[in-house]
Design a protein around this motif. Sequence first.
Motif, PDB file in Angstrom:
ATOM      1  N   ALA A 173      -4.587  -2.492  -1.037  1.00  0.00           N
ATOM      2  CA  ALA A 173      -4.939  -2.996   0.146  1.00  0.00           C
ATOM      3  C   ALA A 173      -5.635  -4.516   0.013  1.00  0.00           C
ATOM      4  O   ALA A 173      -5.575  -5.261   0.517  1.00  0.00           O
ATOM      5  CB  ALA A 173      -5.657  -2.485   1.012  1.00  0.00           C
ATOM      6  N   LEU A 174      -6.308  -4.171  -1.280  1.00  0.00           N
ATOM      7  CA  LEU A 174      -7.248  -5.206  -1.652  1.00  0.00           C
ATOM      8  C   LEU A 174      -6.764  -6.205  -2.779  1.00  0.00           C
ATOM      9  O   LEU A 174      -7.368  -7.338  -2.994  1.00  0.00           O
ATOM     10  CB  LEU A 174      -8.865  -4.929  -1.867  1.00  0.00           C
ATOM     11  CG  LEU A 174      -9.440  -4.312  -0.541  1.00  0.00           C
ATOM     12  CD1 LEU A 174     -10.433  -3.363  -1.308  1.00  0.00           C
ATOM     13  CD2 LEU A 174      -9.941  -5.390   0.153  1.00  0.00           C
ATOM     14  N   MET A 196      -6.894  17.683  -2.840  1.00  0.00           N
ATOM     15  CA  MET A 196      -5.940  17.748  -1.587  1.00  0.00           C
ATOM     16  C   MET A 196      -4.480  17.359  -1.668  1.00  0.00           C
ATOM     17  O   MET A 196      -4.351  16.318  -1.915  1.00  0.00           O
ATOM     18  CB  MET A 196      -6.753  16.864  -0.375  1.00  0.00           C
ATOM     19  CG  MET A 196      -8.229  17.325  -0.046  1.00  0.00           C
ATOM     20  SD  MET A 196      -8.353  18.924   0.331  1.00  0.00           S
ATOM     21  CE  MET A 196      -7.193  19.231   1.590  1.00  0.00           C
ATOM     22  N   VAL A 218      -5.180   8.164  -2.498  1.00  0.00           N
ATOM     23  CA  VAL A 218      -6.057   7.185  -1.431  1.00  0.00           C
ATOM     24  C   VAL A 218      -6.493   5.880  -2.229  1.00  0.00           C
ATOM     25  O   VAL A 218      -6.552   4.702  -1.828  1.00  0.00           O
ATOM     26  CB  VAL A 218      -7.122   8.008  -0.882  1.00  0.00           C
ATOM     27  CG1 VAL A 218      -7.928   7.057   0.245  1.00  0.00           C
ATOM     28  CG2 VAL A 218      -6.783   9.078   0.038  1.00  0.00           C
ATOM     29  N   ASN A 219      -7.239   6.033  -3.548  1.00  0.00           N
ATOM     30  CA  ASN A 219      -7.849   5.082  -4.010  1.00  0.00           C
ATOM     31  C   ASN A 219      -6.523   4.099  -4.492  1.00  0.00           C
ATOM     32  O   ASN A 219      -6.667   2.872  -4.234  1.00  0.00           O
ATOM     33  CB  ASN A 219      -8.211   5.526  -5.358  1.00  0.00           C
ATOM     34  CG  ASN A 219      -9.696   6.011  -5.172  1.00  0.00           C
ATOM     35  OD1 ASN A 219     -10.327   5.450  -4.262  1.00  0.00           O
ATOM     36  ND2 ASN A 219     -10.314   6.793  -5.803  1.00  0.00           N
ATOM     37  N   PHE A 261      -2.824  14.210  -0.397  1.00  0.00           N
ATOM     38  CA  PHE A 261      -3.826  13.176   0.176  1.00  0.00           C
ATOM     39  C   PHE A 261      -4.900  13.212  -1.049  1.00  0.00           C
ATOM     40  O   PHE A 261      -6.308  13.569  -0.768  1.00  0.00           O
ATOM     41  CB  PHE A 261      -4.345  13.537   1.370  1.00  0.00           C
ATOM     42  CG  PHE A 261      -3.660  13.042   2.599  1.00  0.00           C
ATOM     43  CD1 PHE A 261      -3.072  14.201   3.295  1.00  0.00           C
ATOM     44  CD2 PHE A 261      -3.655  11.786   3.177  1.00  0.00           C
ATOM     45  CE1 PHE A 261      -2.033  13.696   4.196  1.00  0.00           C
ATOM     46  CE2 PHE A 261      -2.947  11.509   4.307  1.00  0.00           C
ATOM     47  CZ  PHE A 261      -2.174  12.480   4.849  1.00  0.00           C
ATOM     48  N   THR A 262      -4.367  13.037  -2.229  1.00  0.00           N
ATOM     49  CA  THR A 262      -5.326  13.111  -3.390  1.00  0.00           C
ATOM     50  C   THR A 262      -5.887  11.875  -3.359  1.00  0.00           C
ATOM     51  O   THR A 262      -5.886  10.990  -2.894  1.00  0.00           O
ATOM     52  CB  THR A 262      -4.612  13.245  -4.832  1.00  0.00           C
ATOM     53  OG1 THR A 262      -3.875  12.225  -4.829  1.00  0.00           O
ATOM     54  CG2 THR A 262      -3.545  14.342  -4.620  1.00  0.00           C
ATOM     55  N   LYS A 263      -7.407  12.200  -4.287  1.00  0.00           N
ATOM     56  CA  LYS A 263      -8.308  10.827  -4.507  1.00  0.00           C
ATOM     57  C   LYS A 263      -7.233   9.692  -5.075  1.00  0.00           C
ATOM     58  O   LYS A 263      -7.573   8.633  -4.565  1.00  0.00           O
ATOM     59  CB  LYS A 263      -9.361  11.303  -5.531  1.00  0.00           C
ATOM     60  CG  LYS A 263     -10.303  12.363  -5.000  1.00  0.00           C
ATOM     61  CD  LYS A 263     -11.535  12.488  -5.992  1.00  0.00           C
ATOM     62  CE  LYS A 263     -11.550  13.884  -6.449  1.00  0.00           C
ATOM     63  NZ  LYS A 263     -12.331  14.777  -5.391  1.00  0.00           N
ATOM     64  N   MET A 268       0.788  -1.246   0.078  1.00  0.00           N
ATOM     65  CA  MET A 268       0.046   0.040  -0.005  1.00  0.00           C
ATOM     66  C   MET A 268       0.754   1.266  -0.033  1.00  0.00           C
ATOM     67  O   MET A 268       0.708   2.238  -0.678  1.00  0.00           O
ATOM     68  CB  MET A 268      -1.039  -0.107   1.244  1.00  0.00           C
ATOM     69  CG  MET A 268      -2.035  -1.048   1.078  1.00  0.00           C
ATOM     70  SD  MET A 268      -2.828  -1.268   2.807  1.00  0.00           S
ATOM     71  CE  MET A 268      -3.620   0.228   3.063  1.00  0.00           C
ATOM     72  N   MET A 303      -4.181   3.154  -2.600  1.00  0.00           N
ATOM     73  CA  MET A 303      -4.082   2.332  -1.329  1.00  0.00           C
ATOM     74  C   MET A 303      -4.962   1.495  -1.375  1.00  0.00           C
ATOM     75  O   MET A 303      -4.955   0.354  -0.618  1.00  0.00           O
ATOM     76  CB  MET A 303      -3.643   3.420  -0.115  1.00  0.00           C
ATOM     77  CG  MET A 303      -2.667   4.229   0.142  1.00  0.00           C
ATOM     78  SD  MET A 303      -2.266   5.142   1.547  1.00  0.00           S
ATOM     79  CE  MET A 303      -1.685   4.107   2.556  1.00  0.00           C
ATOM     80  N   VAL A 304      -6.346   1.853  -1.449  1.00  0.00           N
ATOM     81  CA  VAL A 304      -7.486   0.992  -1.228  1.00  0.00           C
ATOM     82  C   VAL A 304      -7.246  -0.320  -2.228  1.00  0.00           C
ATOM     83  O   VAL A 304      -7.456  -1.350  -1.878  1.00  0.00           O
ATOM     84  CB  VAL A 304      -8.730   1.740  -1.629  1.00  0.00           C
ATOM     85  CG1 VAL A 304      -9.874   0.804  -1.748  1.00  0.00           C
ATOM     86  CG2 VAL A 304      -9.186   2.774  -0.727  1.00  0.00           C
ATOM     87  N   GLU A 305      -7.057   0.209  -3.458  1.00  0.00           N
ATOM     88  CA  GLU A 305      -6.770  -1.202  -4.609  1.00  0.00           C
ATOM     89  C   GLU A 305      -5.541  -1.982  -4.190  1.00  0.00           C
ATOM     90  O   GLU A 305      -5.743  -3.067  -4.302  1.00  0.00           O
ATOM     91  CB  GLU A 305      -6.480  -0.297  -5.850  1.00  0.00           C
ATOM     92  CG  GLU A 305      -7.778  -0.020  -6.425  1.00  0.00           C
ATOM     93  CD  GLU A 305      -7.779   1.060  -7.343  1.00  0.00           C
ATOM     94  OE1 GLU A 305      -6.685   1.149  -8.236  1.00  0.00           O
ATOM     95  OE2 GLU A 305      -8.784   2.041  -7.309  1.00  0.00           O
TER      96      GLU A 305
END
Lengths: 614, 542
Positions: free
Chosen positions: A610-611, A595, A603-604, A598-600, A145, A606-608
């Motif tokens: 993570a999974l 941001m 973050v996305n 901490f851009t979209k 991540m 990291m989400v992807e």
Amino acid sequence: MLKPVRPTRKPLTPKPAMRKEVEGPRVGVFICQCGVNIAGVVDVPEVVKYADSLPHVAYCEDNIYTCSEAGLASIKDAIKNHGLERVVVASCTPRTHEPLFRSACQEAGMNKYLFEMANIREQCSWVHSHEPEKATVKAKDIVRMAVARASQLQPQEEAEIDIKDSSLVIGAGIAGLTAALSLANQGFKVYLTEKEPELGGNLRRLHRLYPTMQAASEVLNPLVEAAKAHKNIRIMTSTAITDVKGYVGNFHVIASKNGQKHEFEVGTIIVACGALNYEPPEGLYQYGIYGQVVTQFEMDQLLHKDAIKEPERVIMIQCVGARKGEIRAYELEAFTMSDTSRILRKILKSRKEEGWPYCSRICCMNAIKNAILIKEKSPKTDVVILHSDLRIYKEYEDIYSKARDLQVKFIKFIEEASPEITETQDKRLLVSVYDMLAGREVQLTGDWVVLSTPLIPHKDSVLLARTLKIPLSPEGFLMEAHLKLRPVDTQMDGIFLAGAATGPKDVPESIVSAKAAVARAATLMANKKMRAEAITASVNPDLCRGCGRCEEVCEFNAIELVEVAPKVINAKVNEISCKGCGTCSVTCPTGAITMKHFTKGQVNAMVEAALARV
Amino acid sequence: MSRYEPRIVGFLCNWCGYAGADLAGTSRLSYPANIRIIRVMCSGRVEPAFILNAFENGADGVLVAGCHPGDCHYRSGNQHAEKRIEKTKKLLDLLGVGSDRVRLEWISAAEGEKFASVIKDFTEKLRVKGPSWLGKEPPSTRTAHDAKESIHDVLKRTKALYCQECGKCSSSCPVTRLDPSYSPRLAVEKALLGLEDAVLTDKGLWSCLTCYLCRQRCPLDIEYDELIRTCRAKAATSGIAGNCSHEGVLFSLSRIMANPEARQNRLKWVPKEAEIAKTGDVLYFAGCLPYFNVVFDDINVKNIEIAQSMLKILNAAGIRPVLLENERCCGHDLSFAGDRNNFEKLAKMNMAAITETHVSTVVTTCPECYRTLKIDYPEFLGQPKFEVLHASEFLTNLIDEGKIKFPGKLPMKVSYQDPCRLGRHMGVYDSPRKVITSIPGVELVEMSRNRESALCCGVSAWMGCGRHSKQMQMERLAEAKGTAADLLVTACPKCQIHLNCALSEKLPVNKEEVAIETCDLSVLVARALNLTQSSNMEMNKK
């Protein structure tokens, strides 16, 4: 037992020598063993091998302690020799060492916002120590991540903030006065506010201080005089702080003095709002029912007024309303002596005692101090201190020895069988207590029962903490940013803590913490400038509809709509005021607000990651 | 046998949630290793899109942890988080994913123990609940399937090969008028010169409203919108995406619906007294109205009224329509945004589901669903056995056949917004007007730009909403206001959403110049038939 394992140590993976070609930004990954803290649970070599296989990773190594000189040097070398463009350190929480690693990267010529941390200690090895395989899998996921995010990070420039050279000290007790004088002596302008009409706080109501036995007024009065006389200190008594706006270096304070509003600007704030002495509820150890049951605080005042006239016996009870719910070192069932357990069960009651869950640190010494004072004035008086533990630290062991020399008695009881107080026929107090060491119940007739109660947070302090956005500890005191690494800082830049506001302290401890807070505040003000974190919002003018939703939700007035063309309004960000919370970007319907850091996309990613199924 | 281990993604705020998790570590507490933590500065940073993205990628649960109410480091970020997560939960319930898979907790920096116990509890509950059905398939690629068509073939198919550079497209284009840097003619020219890269990486690729105005005016009938749509699909294969508004939430919903395992709860809007059937002659295709109703609850538009009104009208006409329990998004927006892959999945499943009911007619209140079901699905799935009608056409038939009769007068002046998809795309201009003028008392006043020249409502397929969209909306609303009509009738839920969104925002002009109530055609008819008490006509009174 230790000898055979002493020379062994988790080996480090050999450092890669050759430069590796990768696609996209060159990411370096540094996995920390943290001694055994991480390596004892997570299979670090496996994580290193895994990290090396990730896309964009051009370099991977492990260190025993990445935060050490050697570790930092290793990072800098790798950046230079392997052309690293992003750095990931997998170790502890960013809330400890992120600034340290960021400066190391900066020293090696890399923008510090291209650095990312993977928390594989506080949020992995330390909490999954019983499941090392799962911890290792999780560590790999966390590293994956972090690498995904790192590859999307962009360099950022920080804005510079001017720091005003004036300070607000809230509270004029021993800590507040010490802080105010220290700052004023260094040339800073100080606003010293105190909610009471007099300066001095709790010290005003104390008789003598341990271990020197000097009068409290002897310590307090010189400070009060000096503060009143100092040209750099503006004293405001009967003043409460109603609101604080702005940010570090530029706080706008709104205070209320006797209902009248006062506003002023300061660069830093020191919160020294102190603590309150706990008054037991009526009925606890017959407090409020019998006049001779008093708190130690009240006893101080009685001694000051010379109202204690050679009593026959004074009994003190420790930990009244304190250490409630604390883990006990022993259980009732451990007692095998049938007599003891029979008696204990007999006197065991489930009383709903109100109380505070912590030890108040100073009460043992305080009780001994008053015991000594009573004994010295009236040697025939029998002083008995009933306690479940005695916690006397540092050199205060000496006053304990002195108390014993003066024949002060100490009786140990247990929490579940605490003393009971009744009145005798001749209006004296009868205290029944089960003496643990003697193994029998003891009856004591006394003239005074003195309850040692804890220092507790004041309701006003809690409200003040809300205003200043300082979090509270589980005990209700103001919480410092980090217990060990930042003991007088708060999470709010520019706001510092001193004295008993953070927890029970005696006079020397309060003075020391006040001076520490002054050192922090003065460092900031002496530098005159500071860099703001570059986590701010930025607006894409083409995507901005001028809907105004961002302006509505911003709590810091950091974004506003301006006319950019006839009949076209656009949002504009004030980078200094922007705190980077991100609420505006989520409210923005078109996605015009980015941001930074901490851009979209980050973050996305990291989400992807993570999974991702590996 | 390996036990199912729930996969949890956590968004923790830097000041409280994340610090609380750190404290759990410092205190050496133990909790299950199922969570993967992402640090954000504030719980208010958590976009519903992040949460939906997590589920799309197979998460079994999502935790959001922020500061306690009143303690937010940024004052009110957590309050916003609470509202947004409430909304997200509603969407997850509609989707059939389950709102109990999202958890919002207030965990302070001092609550290490609470963090550990929340993780234990959440992991156990998710273990009992079972894995999310979204996790069964690896996430569909957002990109299109291989757009194997070469640019040359696209130019041939769309007739752009014959462009004579007259410039009528650029001079008609409502986007070009506001943003001169955007030019359909230039885009075609670049494509013709073989500058494929330039076309695919141009941000203007996503500005097109596909409103057909250029196609209408083009002397050679060049299908510019089709060129755009195909180029977007090609761009998507190279990983280029345009900017989607609302954080791409609407696309997430459609993609989730494209999963074959989806079992939605989308019929909660149907009132108890309504009459629906599992088989019959007529099927009502509601489209994404139940979802719009949740996403757009803050702009004074109750989208679901459209579906409820239509259902009431059908019942009043003696029709018990079939409503699909697992009706999926028609895929129009995904298709126009370049995601051909998921569009085709949705198409196949919808087509199969409708065919199974053996209905002869499908009626829809949405022109985009209308176009997609009537034109786009048959294009690659073959002609279906059912006829597809827009509500306006169906209502015209009902009025002509005397199946609905207006009991009284509705004296008001109304104007009508021709939706791009209904008007220029499908050539349906008369039916809506026929319906409106059949209502006794209603006077229709046309805007100056109507029928083939109607101005688009400013946004298409949730792409490229921005400065120019707002300007278009202000223009169009001013035009409507200029007719002195009491009401602006729309025949497309999207038109209504976009125009009302503009009205609910800060206005660069005086409110009186643009504020006009909007009302969907079916809602107007239901009102006129005395089938509904209130409608967004009342609510829109500003």
